[in-house]
Design an enzyme around this catalytic site. Structure first.
Site, short mmCIF file in Angstrom:
data_model
loop_
_atom_site.label_atom_id
_atom_site.label_comp_id
_atom_site.label_asym_id
_atom_site.label_seq_id
_atom_site.Cartn_x
_atom_site.Cartn_y
_atom_site.Cartn_z
N GLU A 150 49.24 26.72 113.33
CA GLU A 150 48.38 26.04 114.30
C GLU A 150 48.79 24.58 114.26
O GLU A 150 48.47 23.86 113.32
CB GLU A 150 46.91 26.24 113.93
N LEU A 151 49.53 24.15 115.30
CA LEU A 151 50.24 22.89 115.26
C LEU A 151 49.65 21.87 116.22
O LEU A 151 48.52 21.99 116.64
CB LEU A 151 51.73 23.14 115.54
N TRP A 165 43.86 17.51 106.62
CA TRP A 165 42.79 16.64 106.15
C TRP A 165 41.68 16.45 107.18
O TRP A 165 40.59 15.99 106.84
CB TRP A 165 43.35 15.26 105.78
N ASN A 166 41.93 16.76 108.45
CA ASN A 166 40.93 16.39 109.47
C ASN A 166 39.71 17.29 109.47
O ASN A 166 38.61 16.84 109.80
CB ASN A 166 41.57 16.32 110.85
N LYS A 169 47.20 25.07 99.26
CA LYS A 169 47.64 23.69 99.05
C LYS A 169 46.93 22.81 100.09
O LYS A 169 47.31 22.78 101.25
CB LYS A 169 49.16 23.58 99.23
N PRO A 170 45.85 22.10 99.71
CA PRO A 170 45.16 21.24 100.66
C PRO A 170 45.86 19.90 100.81
O PRO A 170 46.75 19.55 100.03
CB PRO A 170 43.78 21.06 100.01
N GLY A 179 48.86 21.84 110.96
CA GLY A 179 49.34 20.48 110.81
C GLY A 179 50.29 20.12 111.93
O GLY A 179 50.22 20.68 113.03
#
Length: 485
Positions: A257-258, A155-156, A179-180, A235
């Site tokens: 990408e965490l 969401w960012n 899937k957003p 996320g």
């Protein structure tokens, strides 16, 4: 929201062949600044995700069979539509995510540049010819699309994360199922709608929307379905680990990408004005809600007090308010849980000796607003060392020895981004090489670019996004031996 092109959020175009019951369950999308209801969207399940995968699987032969130039042309059209609808897309993003309108406009431009890059990169997927080890053999290496890509975005940065993943996969010849986040699905919907308008087939760019209650079910379907060959997720590290374990059941390619815990190191000879300006950009952009944001700010003891004073002045000068208002520099945090996390980080630090120089509390009586905060005399052993704050809090640590600060910076299970400020090029380069991260900014606090690879080390992820390296996540390498020549 008052939108001039309401068709950007037209459900019939996006979900017309998804088998969605119009009277079925829906979930709400709200403005984090006002609490206003923006929209209610189809609350899909694992069954809907599986159906989207099946449609993508049926569409894959035609999509991968297109010439690279044909896919590039479609991406160019998508790019032009994003640029042409920048104001509308920015308004949608500000309404659902909260970031200031100026930042939202900037992100739409950034998102468009990824599509532009991938339109060009579609034609640069090269194979190889290897000198053969045996008479009569010819040895070839081919690069082929891996297959259906399941994309799960946060969401960012609700636009840039969609295009960075989707445009790359599409350029490689992979259909996608997106899937957003349930906090910011409208930006994704608008981008997918423009992609369809550009000519990308609906089944090649599938969209699944759902709320928190259904996300585990949908995520499991995306990560375990045998027809999905790539899972790309941005996320939290905890969720990334879970998806990675699920994807192992069918041995999929995984790009993650965490979380990060970026050190921001200000050496004794740094340009103070630049260092302060860049830490403001790195820490307070998007209200600190970025995995590459400065999280631990190490300042050399000889300039610590001067740096702290200037940073406090800069933080206090930031204008807070509804991101839709022109001139606002700090909007709301995404939700109440984000506020609680920020408050916990500040509380634990203060219990262990830190001092609040400015901020440290909510702003206003409505919305998820929090004052830009600067803490001094932060010691090791606080929550800042364990996890990213994801909020507008700048903790300042003192240091005197360069080797010591490198060791402290690396003493983390994360390794996404880091920043080093100083004038001695030999010293800053030595520090940059010693840092165990995937991205280093030297004398710059924001370094993201479509031409450079983004990705982490350790528990900050695997794989890279952007640049010529990003498309490799969606390609398979095939060796072909031609004998009897």
């Amino acid at each position: 929201m008052k939108l001039s092109r309401s068709q950007l959020l037209d459900e019939k175009t996006l979900f017309g062949n998804s088998g969605i019951d119009e009277s079925g369950p829906r979930f709400a999308v709200r403005n984090p600044a006002t609490g206003e209801l923006l929209a209610s969207l189809p609350n899909m399940s694992g069954r809907h995700a599986a159906a989207a995968i099946e449609r993508a699987h049926a569409a894959w032969p035609a999509w991968r069979g297109q010439l690279a130039q044909e896919r590039a042309n479609l991406l160019w059209r998508w790019h032009a539509l994003i640029v042409g609808n920048q104001e509308e897309l920015a308004a949608i993003m500000t309404a659902e995510q909260g970031k200031p309108l100026a930042e939202a406009r900037g992100e739409i431009g950034f998102a468009a540049r990824f599509v532009e890059w991938c339109a060009e990169d579609a034609k640069r997927v090269y194979g190889d010819i290897i000198p053969s080890p045996q008479q009569g053999w010819r040895t070839f290496v081919l690069k082929e699309p891996a297959g259906i890509a399941a994309l799960i975005t946060p969401w960012n940065f609700p636009a840039a994360m969609v295009t960075r993943k989707a445009a790359t996969a599409l350029a490689a010849g992979c259909p996608v199922v997106l899937k957003p986040s349930d906090f910011t699905p409208l930006s994704a919907m608008a981008l997918v709608r423009l992609a369809i308008e550009a000519g990308i087939p609906t089944d090649v760019f599938g969209l699944v929307t759902c709320d928190r209650e259904h996300v585990a079910e949908v995520g499991t379907q995306l990560a375990t379905h045998p027809d999905v060959r790539v899972v790309s997720f941005t996320g939290s590290t905890a969720v990334g680990k879970h998806l990675m374990a699920q994807a192992a059941s069918t041995v999929k390619k995984v790009s993650l990408e965490l979380g990060g815990n970026a050190p921001f190191i200000v050496l004794a000879d740094a340009d103070l004005d630049n260092a302060v300006a860049e830490v403001v950009r790195s820490k307070f952009r998007n209200m600190g809600q970025a995995c590459v944001a400065a999280n631990r700010i190490f300042v050399h003891d000889s300039i610590y007090d001067a740096f702290a004073q200037r940073l406090v002045e800069a933080a206090k000068a930031l204008r807070i308010g509804d991101g839709a208002e022109e001139g606002v520099e700090q909007g709301p945090l995404i939700n109440e849980a984000a506020i609680a996390k920020v408050e916990a980080h500040i509380r634990v630090a203060c219990e262990r000796g830190a001092v609040v120089l400015c901020g440290g509390e909510r702003h206003g009586h409505t919305g998820n607003f929090f004052l830009p905060t600067v803490l001094s005399e932060v010691g090791m052993g606080t929550l800042f060392d364990e996890e990213e704050t994801f909020g507008p809090v700048a903790p300042l640590y003192r240091f005197s020895d360069v080797d010591e600060v490198v060791a402290l910076s690396n003493d983390s299970r994360y390794g996404l981004a880091a920043y080093v400020f100083g004038r001695d090029i030999q010293k800053v380069w030595r520090v940059a090489e010693a840092l165990e991260v995937g991205v280093v900014g030297i004398n710059a606090g924001v370094v993201g670019s479509e031409v450079a690879p983004l990705g982490g080390r350790k528990e900050s992820g695997v794989g890279r996004e952007g640049s010529r390296y990003g498309i490799e996540e969606f390609l398979e390498t095939k060796y072909v031996c031609l004998a009897g020549m």
